[in-house]
Design a protein around this motif. Structure first.
Motif, PDB file in Angstrom:
ATOM      1  N   MET A   1      38.601  40.616  32.506  1.00 36.84           N
ATOM      2  CA  MET A   1      37.891  40.682  31.235  1.00 36.84           C
ATOM      3  C   MET A   1      38.318  39.569  30.268  1.00 36.84           C
ATOM      4  O   MET A   1      37.710  39.373  29.230  1.00 36.84           O
ATOM      5  CB  MET A   1      38.113  42.042  30.569  1.00 36.84           C
ATOM      6  CG  MET A   1      37.453  43.195  31.314  1.00 36.84           C
ATOM      7  SD  MET A   1      35.655  42.993  31.429  1.00 36.84           S
ATOM      8  CE  MET A   1      35.248  44.400  32.440  1.00 36.84           C
ATOM      9  N   SER A   2      39.393  38.839  30.612  1.00 29.13           N
ATOM     10  CA  SER A   2      39.880  37.789  29.714  1.00 29.13           C
ATOM     11  C   SER A   2      39.462  36.389  30.155  1.00 29.13           C
ATOM     12  O   SER A   2      39.807  35.406  29.503  1.00 29.13           O
ATOM     13  CB  SER A   2      41.409  37.855  29.631  1.00 29.13           C
ATOM     14  OG  SER A   2      41.991  37.614  30.898  1.00 29.13           O
ATOM     15  N   VAL A   3      38.698  36.298  31.265  1.00 29.10           N
ATOM     16  CA  VAL A   3      38.297  34.976  31.743  1.00 29.10           C
ATOM     17  C   VAL A   3      37.303  34.350  30.766  1.00 29.10           C
ATOM     18  O   VAL A   3      36.546  35.064  30.099  1.00 29.10           O
ATOM     19  CB  VAL A   3      37.650  35.055  33.143  1.00 29.10           C
ATOM     20  CG1 VAL A   3      38.627  35.626  34.148  1.00 29.10           C
ATOM     21  CG2 VAL A   3      36.380  35.885  33.115  1.00 29.10           C
ATOM     22  N   VAL A   8      31.765  32.349  34.190  1.00 31.13           N
ATOM     23  CA  VAL A   8      30.830  33.384  34.635  1.00 31.13           C
ATOM     24  C   VAL A   8      29.462  32.789  34.953  1.00 31.13           C
ATOM     25  O   VAL A   8      28.675  33.368  35.703  1.00 31.13           O
ATOM     26  CB  VAL A   8      30.705  34.487  33.554  1.00 31.13           C
ATOM     27  CG1 VAL A   8      29.757  35.591  33.999  1.00 31.13           C
ATOM     28  CG2 VAL A   8      32.072  35.070  33.237  1.00 31.13           C
ATOM     29  N   ILE A   9      29.167  31.626  34.395  1.00 31.19           N
ATOM     30  CA  ILE A   9      27.863  30.992  34.596  1.00 31.19           C
ATOM     31  C   ILE A   9      27.627  30.730  36.086  1.00 31.19           C
ATOM     32  O   ILE A   9      28.517  30.264  36.786  1.00 31.19           O
ATOM     33  CB  ILE A   9      27.774  29.667  33.821  1.00 31.19           C
ATOM     34  CG1 ILE A   9      27.896  29.930  32.322  1.00 31.19           C
ATOM     35  CG2 ILE A   9      26.466  28.933  34.124  1.00 31.19           C
ATOM     36  CD1 ILE A   9      27.983  28.665  31.482  1.00 31.19           C
ATOM     37  N   PRO A 158      33.307  52.257  28.220  1.00 30.12           N
ATOM     38  CA  PRO A 158      34.509  51.704  27.586  1.00 30.12           C
ATOM     39  C   PRO A 158      35.329  50.908  28.589  1.00 30.12           C
ATOM     40  O   PRO A 158      35.514  51.338  29.737  1.00 30.12           O
ATOM     41  CB  PRO A 158      35.261  52.950  27.101  1.00 30.12           C
ATOM     42  CG  PRO A 158      34.740  54.073  27.949  1.00 30.12           C
ATOM     43  CD  PRO A 158      33.312  53.732  28.241  1.00 30.12           C
ATOM     44  N   VAL A 159      35.806  49.745  28.197  1.00 27.28           N
ATOM     45  CA  VAL A 159      36.518  48.858  29.108  1.00 27.28           C
ATOM     46  C   VAL A 159      37.713  49.561  29.749  1.00 27.28           C
ATOM     47  O   VAL A 159      37.992  49.388  30.934  1.00 27.28           O
ATOM     48  CB  VAL A 159      36.977  47.584  28.361  1.00 27.28           C
ATOM     49  CG1 VAL A 159      37.851  46.719  29.263  1.00 27.28           C
ATOM     50  CG2 VAL A 159      35.766  46.793  27.877  1.00 27.28           C
TER      51      VAL A 159
END
Length: 289
Positions: A1-3, A8-9, A158-159
């Motif tokens: 989740m911190s990338v 992500v593209i 929720p994460v």
């Protein structure tokens, strides 16, 4: 989740392509692009160059805006009185529905549904009341559709719970998310960074809760149509509920309705454009102006 988001593209086909439209592009030409499955396009504004296109146009424009399929559908809705008889024709008559529709069983695990949806480039699928198939994605025709599972549903998770909830069935996951959203009016929700509901990429319209913690979560209303529904009714439902697709069922609105197909915004824009290019020249003049 911190990338970083730049990494992500390219994980989806749509993310590899940037579509742009010249500010002077006619609505008719825009619908040609959107009727081929393009969901959104950049429209550069205040460009200093008049005769450049695509990437050059984007680079030369200090400001740009996003035009979406929903923008066009809402425009057609607002100008329905000018569109002639096409809005009174049925889904079946116009050939607006695709009868090939893939679905997942309600007992399918969320992680398995996500993997197969990604492989098939699907952002949403109907959830059907049917046994598990040998394949995760199954032919949904003739089966009772109970809800929709979409990429938007993951946003409501929720994460902190994401990893554990991915192993739940689609039905269980939807119940967990519904309960979490019901309690989302409490300050804990804001602290967790959870966004408010916006079903822009799904098929279910949200009915707001009352905030009474004793009440069960309100069910999301399925947005459906039938082959006998008019195009005007489909546009009204899609625009009013802000959904990108309507499941075609037998017996519109009935619980026992069986899945027969799907009408997407791509289909809506395709049939309106085909009508504009057909015998109705008056409609052609309206949309091409």
């Amino acid at each position: 989740m911190s990338v970083p988001v730049s990494s992500v593209i390219g994980h989806s086909l749509e993310g590899l392509t940037l579509w742009t439209l010249h500010p002077n592009t006619s609505l008719l030409d825009c619908m040609e692009t959107f009727s081929k499955g393009v969901h959104r396009a950049l429209v550069p504004l205040e460009s200093s160059a008049d005769n450049v296109v695509a990437v050059e146009l984007v680079e030369s424009a200090p400001v740009y805006r996003m035009l979406t399929q929903m923008d066009v559908v809402r425009f057609l809705r607002a100008h329905g009185a000018e569109l002639g008889g096409v809005l009174s024709r049925t889904v079946r008559e116009l050939g607006a529905a695709s009868e090939a529709v893939l679905a997942v069983a309600s007992r399918t695990k969320v992680i398995e549904a996500i993997r197969t949806m990604r492989a098939a480039s699907l952002t949403a699928v109907p959830v059907v009341d049917a046994p598990m198939d040998a394949y995760i994605l199954q032919d949904g025709r003739g089966k009772k559709v109970v809800e929709t599972f979409s990429a938007t549903d993951l946003r409501d998770c929720p994460v902190a719970q994401l990893r554990s909830w991915l192993g739940a069935s689609v039905a269980e996951f939807k119940d967990k998310v519904a309960e979490y959203r019901r309690d989302g009016s409490r300050p804990l929700d804001a602290a967790a960074g959870v966004q408010s509901p916006d079903e822009g990429d799904t098929n279910t319209a949200v009915e707001a809760g009352t905030g009474n913690e004793e009440e069960p979560p309100r069910p999301r209303e399925m947005v459906t149509c039938s082959f006998q529904s008019t195009l005007g009714e489909v546009i009204e439902k899609a625009a009013a509920s802000h959904v990108h697709r309507l499941w075609v069922v037998d017996g519109e609105g009935e619980e026992e309705g069986l899945l027969r197909g799907v009408v997407s915004l791509t289909d809506v824009l395709r049939v309106v454009r085909e009508a504009a290019l057909g015998e109705d020249r008056e409609l052609h003049d309206i949309v091409s102006s």
